[in-house]
Write an enzyme that holds these catalytic residues in place. Structure first.
Site, PDB file in Angstrom:
ATOM      1  N   CYS A   1      54.716  84.638  22.528  1.00 40.65           N
ATOM      2  CA  CYS A   1      53.461  85.351  22.809  1.00 40.65           C
ATOM      3  C   CYS A   1      52.822  85.876  21.540  1.00 40.65           C
ATOM      4  O   CYS A   1      51.608  85.897  21.414  1.00 40.65           O
ATOM      5  CB  CYS A   1      53.701  86.477  23.809  1.00 40.65           C
ATOM      6  SG  CYS A   1      54.967  87.625  23.295  1.00 40.65           S
TER       7      CYS A   1
ATOM      8  N   GLU B   1      44.864  79.882  24.102  1.00 38.74           N
ATOM      9  CA  GLU B   1      46.226  80.087  23.607  1.00 38.74           C
ATOM     10  C   GLU B   1      47.011  78.796  23.825  1.00 38.74           C
ATOM     11  O   GLU B   1      47.350  78.462  24.967  1.00 38.74           O
ATOM     12  CB  GLU B   1      46.880  81.212  24.422  1.00 38.74           C
ATOM     13  CG  GLU B   1      48.293  81.477  23.996  1.00 38.74           C
ATOM     14  CD  GLU B   1      49.054  82.402  24.953  1.00 38.74           C
ATOM     15  OE1 GLU B   1      48.817  82.355  26.169  1.00 38.74           O
ATOM     16  OE2 GLU B   1      49.896  83.163  24.456  1.00 38.74           O
TER      17      GLU B   1
ATOM     18  N   LYS C   1      63.793  87.846  38.672  1.00 36.62           N
ATOM     19  CA  LYS C   1      63.495  86.432  38.911  1.00 36.62           C
ATOM     20  C   LYS C   1      63.159  85.721  37.606  1.00 36.62           C
ATOM     21  O   LYS C   1      62.131  85.987  36.985  1.00 36.62           O
ATOM     22  CB  LYS C   1      62.282  86.300  39.856  1.00 36.62           C
ATOM     23  CG  LYS C   1      62.022  84.844  40.256  1.00 36.62           C
ATOM     24  CD  LYS C   1      60.660  84.624  40.835  1.00 36.62           C
ATOM     25  CE  LYS C   1      59.614  84.295  39.811  1.00 36.62           C
ATOM     26  NZ  LYS C   1      59.857  83.061  39.053  1.00 36.62           N
TER      27      LYS C   1
ATOM     28  N   GLU D   1      53.066  92.131  30.500  1.00 42.81           N
ATOM     29  CA  GLU D   1      53.068  91.618  29.121  1.00 42.81           C
ATOM     30  C   GLU D   1      52.537  90.197  29.205  1.00 42.81           C
ATOM     31  O   GLU D   1      53.213  89.309  29.726  1.00 42.81           O
ATOM     32  CB  GLU D   1      54.482  91.631  28.531  1.00 42.81           C
ATOM     33  CG  GLU D   1      55.033  93.008  28.227  1.00 42.81           C
ATOM     34  CD  GLU D   1      54.342  93.733  27.070  1.00 42.81           C
ATOM     35  OE1 GLU D   1      53.486  93.124  26.386  1.00 42.81           O
ATOM     36  OE2 GLU D   1      54.645  94.917  26.870  1.00 42.81           O
TER      37      GLU D   1
HETATM   38  N1  LIG Z   1      53.206  89.304  26.189  1.00 42.68           N
HETATM   39  C1  LIG Z   1      54.435  88.870  26.278  1.00 42.68           C
HETATM   40  O1  LIG Z   1      55.395  89.590  26.050  1.00 42.68           O
HETATM   41  C2  LIG Z   1      54.701  87.440  26.661  1.00 42.68           C
HETATM   42  C3  LIG Z   1      55.965  86.923  26.472  1.00 42.68           C
HETATM   43  C4  LIG Z   1      56.216  85.611  26.827  1.00 42.68           C
HETATM   44  C5  LIG Z   1      55.216  84.836  27.385  1.00 42.68           C
HETATM   45  N2  LIG Z   1      53.994  85.365  27.551  1.00 42.68           N
HETATM   46  C6  LIG Z   1      52.910  84.529  28.100  1.00 42.68           C
HETATM   47  O2  LIG Z   1      53.436  83.729  29.150  1.00 42.68           O
HETATM   48  C7  LIG Z   1      52.757  82.484  29.219  1.00 42.68           C
HETATM   49  C8  LIG Z   1      53.749  81.350  29.322  1.00 42.68           C
HETATM   50  O3  LIG Z   1      54.725  81.626  30.252  1.00 42.68           O
HETATM   51  P1  LIG Z   1      54.704  80.979  31.726  1.00 42.68           P
HETATM   52  O4  LIG Z   1      54.034  79.650  31.700  1.00 42.68           O
HETATM   53  O5  LIG Z   1      56.094  81.073  32.259  1.00 42.68           O
HETATM   54  O6  LIG Z   1      53.763  81.975  32.468  1.00 42.68           O
HETATM   55  P2  LIG Z   1      53.446  82.031  34.024  1.00 42.68           P
HETATM   56  O7  LIG Z   1      52.480  83.137  34.165  1.00 42.68           O
HETATM   57  O8  LIG Z   1      53.113  80.711  34.565  1.00 42.68           O
HETATM   58  O9  LIG Z   1      54.848  82.410  34.690  1.00 42.68           O
HETATM   59  C9  LIG Z   1      55.551  83.580  34.369  1.00 42.68           C
HETATM   60  C10 LIG Z   1      56.436  83.966  35.542  1.00 42.68           C
HETATM   61  O10 LIG Z   1      55.610  84.286  36.651  1.00 42.68           O
HETATM   62  C11 LIG Z   1      56.031  83.567  37.823  1.00 42.68           C
HETATM   63  N3  LIG Z   1      54.828  83.340  38.644  1.00 42.68           N
HETATM   64  C12 LIG Z   1      54.062  82.232  38.729  1.00 42.68           C
HETATM   65  N4  LIG Z   1      53.037  82.435  39.586  1.00 42.68           N
HETATM   66  C13 LIG Z   1      53.170  83.701  40.047  1.00 42.68           C
HETATM   67  C14 LIG Z   1      52.396  84.525  40.925  1.00 42.68           C
HETATM   68  N5  LIG Z   1      51.283  84.076  41.520  1.00 42.68           N
HETATM   69  N6  LIG Z   1      52.809  85.781  41.150  1.00 42.68           N
HETATM   70  C15 LIG Z   1      53.923  86.280  40.540  1.00 42.68           C
HETATM   71  N7  LIG Z   1      54.683  85.549  39.701  1.00 42.68           N
HETATM   72  C16 LIG Z   1      54.309  84.278  39.435  1.00 42.68           C
HETATM   73  C17 LIG Z   1      56.652  82.324  37.243  1.00 42.68           C
HETATM   74  O11 LIG Z   1      57.520  81.741  38.202  1.00 42.68           O
HETATM   75  C18 LIG Z   1      57.374  82.874  36.028  1.00 42.68           C
HETATM   76  O12 LIG Z   1      58.599  83.470  36.390  1.00 42.68           O
HETATM   77  C19 LIG Z   1      51.926  82.449  27.953  1.00 42.68           C
HETATM   78  O13 LIG Z   1      50.581  82.741  28.266  1.00 42.68           O
HETATM   79  C20 LIG Z   1      52.466  83.558  27.092  1.00 42.68           C
HETATM   80  O14 LIG Z   1      51.585  84.121  26.167  1.00 42.68           O
HETATM   81  C21 LIG Z   1      53.719  86.638  27.227  1.00 42.68           C
HETATM   82  O1  LIG Z   2      63.536  87.500  20.834  1.00 42.38           O
HETATM   83  S1  LIG Z   2      62.532  88.375  20.279  1.00 42.38           S
HETATM   84  O2  LIG Z   2      62.147  87.947  18.950  1.00 42.38           O
HETATM   85  O3  LIG Z   2      62.980  89.746  20.253  1.00 42.38           O
HETATM   86  C1  LIG Z   2      61.144  88.274  21.273  1.00 42.38           C
HETATM   87  C2  LIG Z   2      60.197  89.220  21.185  1.00 42.38           C
HETATM   88  C3  LIG Z   2      59.041  89.116  21.953  1.00 42.38           C
HETATM   89  C4  LIG Z   2      58.872  88.062  22.787  1.00 42.38           C
HETATM   90  C5  LIG Z   2      57.647  87.945  23.604  1.00 42.38           C
HETATM   91  O4  LIG Z   2      57.281  86.595  23.786  1.00 42.38           O
HETATM   92  C6  LIG Z   2      59.827  87.118  22.870  1.00 42.38           C
HETATM   93  C7  LIG Z   2      60.974  87.229  22.090  1.00 42.38           C
END
Ligand SMILES: NC(=O)c1ccc[n+]([C@@H]2O[C@H](COP(=O)([O-])OP(=O)(O)OC[C@H]3O[C@@H](n4cnc5c(N)ncnc54)[C@H](O)[C@@H]3O)[C@@H](O)[C@H]2O)c1
Ligand SMILES: O=S(=O)(O)c1ccc(CO)cc1
Length: 470
Positions: free
Chosen positions: A276, A373, A169, A242
């Site tokens: 992230c 963040e 998803k 993650e």
């Molecule tokens: N650690 C990592 O690898 C990583 C990578 C990218 C983003 N992030 C984090 O993601 C955040 C931003 O992304 P976002 O706004 O899309 O995050 P989000 O948590 O709002 O959404 C992420 C995903 O979860 C789904 N979702 C929403 N509510 C849900 C629920 N109750 N149960 C299950 N799924 C649900 C969303 O539809 C989306 O697909 C930032 O905090 C960022 O640090 C972390």
């Molecule tokens: O595209 S990448 O640089 O490989 C990459 C690594 C980690 C993350 C987590 O947000 C996103 C993209």
């Protein structure tokens, strides 16, 4: 005006779905397409299809599964000119960066297709013990909007190599490239092995609580990660989370300021800081603070921001209205608290979610812009005097995703880096991630690992087979 519509892939078939929701181009604020809003019944169909496909896929020889994953990589490369413009339109990133994302995802598939699932065998004299790593079953992959393609393939590739089937998803903000990829892969994978469904945020909890899903691999915010963990308890799902980060970079006094400035700038602002592992707190030794801050201001002013299809643009808009509002709120608080801005802070009127690169001059550690963040282009620059002091400040966070230390004396910088309580640390470089390097969030940045052998085995469970010797 009618918009192109996209289909889900369920059981190897394009499935338009009953309901739909609009997808917006963040550079214009305009609707660009309709995506299916999967119902609970459609999710059930996807899970049932993945479950039907599981026994045969798990029994498929590893080499054949690896071949299929490598072919996913080839498809990504062959279709880069279809996928990248779509990614640019829905995500906002410049076209060349969208291309690079698709290519990186392909590279990840190729590399993961070469990873072996180990079998350990020990002769204990009276018995031979074999430890196999068997697949878990059906995996639910939930992906955010910042790197929709790479982060989806980080789940798809290891799940499929190890013999699981998947229901994937994408974020409701960026579903289109993933839906398109699902359709392109219908000819590559057996029906049911990879189902791609889209929906609003309401679909996520249905996945994490679904009794037919054995594991959830989730990338997103810490707040949502907690909810996923709670609802996954229904059938003791395995989890990889993650989550968010608030990465510190520590710049020691002996650095070459001119050399590190661009590296730090892009360490913070790549993908418009919607990353992230972006530098989110930049600690600079007081002796070089003014010089480095001036360089960063210069870079901020020189870096073109605009719609992703405009030539030369290096930073696009913020991806969605919710994130844009969050950044504006953080900016308002920063101003209200009287913290000085070194540059940025003037958010343009008009269409699109454009937020200028904004540098905040040495706010206190208690400021929201330091504690939270931002996940967007506002960055606090923070002065420090002593190494012990800065290490304590850097570690004073509920997050523990990544961090970096910069200094001419690489050993001294490494000694500092080893004191950071994070899953990944870099010295004099940043964001050198790879399919063979485990990436784990410490503290509230996550649970489990992606990438590396640990990341691969996170899609398996050990089966220990003990055979008595004659
Ligand atoms: N650690 C990592 O690898 C990583 C990578 C990218 C983003 N992030 C984090 O993601 C955040 C931003 O992304 P976002 O706004 O899309 O995050 P989000 O948590 O709002 O959404 C992420 C995903 O979860 C789904 N979702 C929403 N509510 C849900 C629920 N109750 N149960 C299950 N799924 C649900 C969303 O539809 C989306 O697909 C930032 O905090 C960022 O640090 C972390
Ligand atoms: O595209 S990448 O640089 O490989 C990459 C690594 C980690 C993350 C987590 O947000 C996103 C993209």
């Amino acid at each position: 005006m009618s918009h192109p519509s996209f289909s889900m892939t369920i059981d190897g078939q394009s499935t338009p779905g009953e309901a739909r929701f609009p997808v917006i181009n963040p550079a214009t604020g305009q609707v660009i397409a309709d995506a299916p809003d999967a119902s609970a019944a459609e999710l059930d169909q996807a899970v049932a299809s993945a479950r039907r496909a599981f026994p045969a896929w798990a029994a498929t020889p590893l080499a054949e599964r690896q071949r299929c994953v490598a072919q996913i990589g080839q498809t990504l490369l062959a279709q880069v000119d279809v996928l990248a413009p779509l990614l640019m339109q829905e995500q906002g990133k410049p076209l060349d960066q969208a291309k690079q994302e698709v290519q990186r995802a392909a590279y990840w598939c190729q590399a993961m297709a070469q990873m072996d699932v180990p079998v350990e065998e020990t002769d204990l004299g009276t018995e031979v013990v074999k430890v196999l790593h068997v697949p878990l079953g059906v995996v639910g992959g939930i992906v955010p909007w910042n790197f929709p393609v790479v982060l989806a393939l980080w789940k798809v590739a290891p799940a499929l190599v190890t013999g699981n089937t998947l229901v994937l998803k994408p974020s409701p903000f960026t579903p289109l490239t993933t839906l398109k990829l699902g359709e392109l892969l219908q000819g590559v994978l057996p029906p049911g092995v990879l189902n791609v469904i889209s929906g609003t945020d309401a679909l996520g909890p249905l996945i994490s609580s679904h009794p037919g899903i054995d594991k959830v691999s989730f990338t997103g915010s810490t707040q949502t990660g907690r909810k996923v963990m709670e609802s996954a308890s229904v059938n003791l799902k395995r989890l990889t989370l993650e989550l968010g980060g608030n990465d510190a970079a520590i710049v020691l006094p002996d650095v070459d300021v001119d050399e590190v400035a661009p590296k730090l700038f892009w360490g913070a602002f790549s993908n418009n800081a919607q990353f992230c592992l972006a530098i989110k707190r930049l600690y600079i030794h007081e002796s070089i603070y003014d010089r480095l801050a001036a360089k960063l201001v210069e870079l901020a002013r020189q870096t073109p921001m605009g719609p992703g299809d405009q030539p030369g643009v290096q930073l696009g808009p913020v991806q969605n209205q919710r994130q844009f509002a969050r950044l504006n709120d953080l900016l308002a608080d920063t101003r209200q608290q009287g913290h000085r801005l070194l540059c940025g802070g003037e958010v343009p009127e008009g269409a699109g979610y454009f937020f200028p690169v904004t540098l905040v001059d040495n706010p206190p550690d208690s400021a929201r812009v330091v504690k939270e963040e931002p996940f967007g282009p506002i960055l606090p620059l923070l002065k420090f005097r002593e190494v012990d002091e800065v290490v304590a400040r850097a570690n004073d966070s509920e997050y523990g995703l990544g961090g970096s230390v910069w200094g001419r004396d690489a050993q001294a910088a490494t000694d500092v880096a080893l004191r950071l309580n994070t899953g990944t640390v870099w010295v004099n470089q940043i964001h050198t991630l790879g399919p063979n390097k485990p990436m784990a969030g410490h503290k509230q940045s996550g649970l489990g690992v992606e990438n590396g052998l640990d990341g691969l085995l996170a899609y398996t469970v050990p089966r220990t087979v003990s055979v008595k010797k004659a």
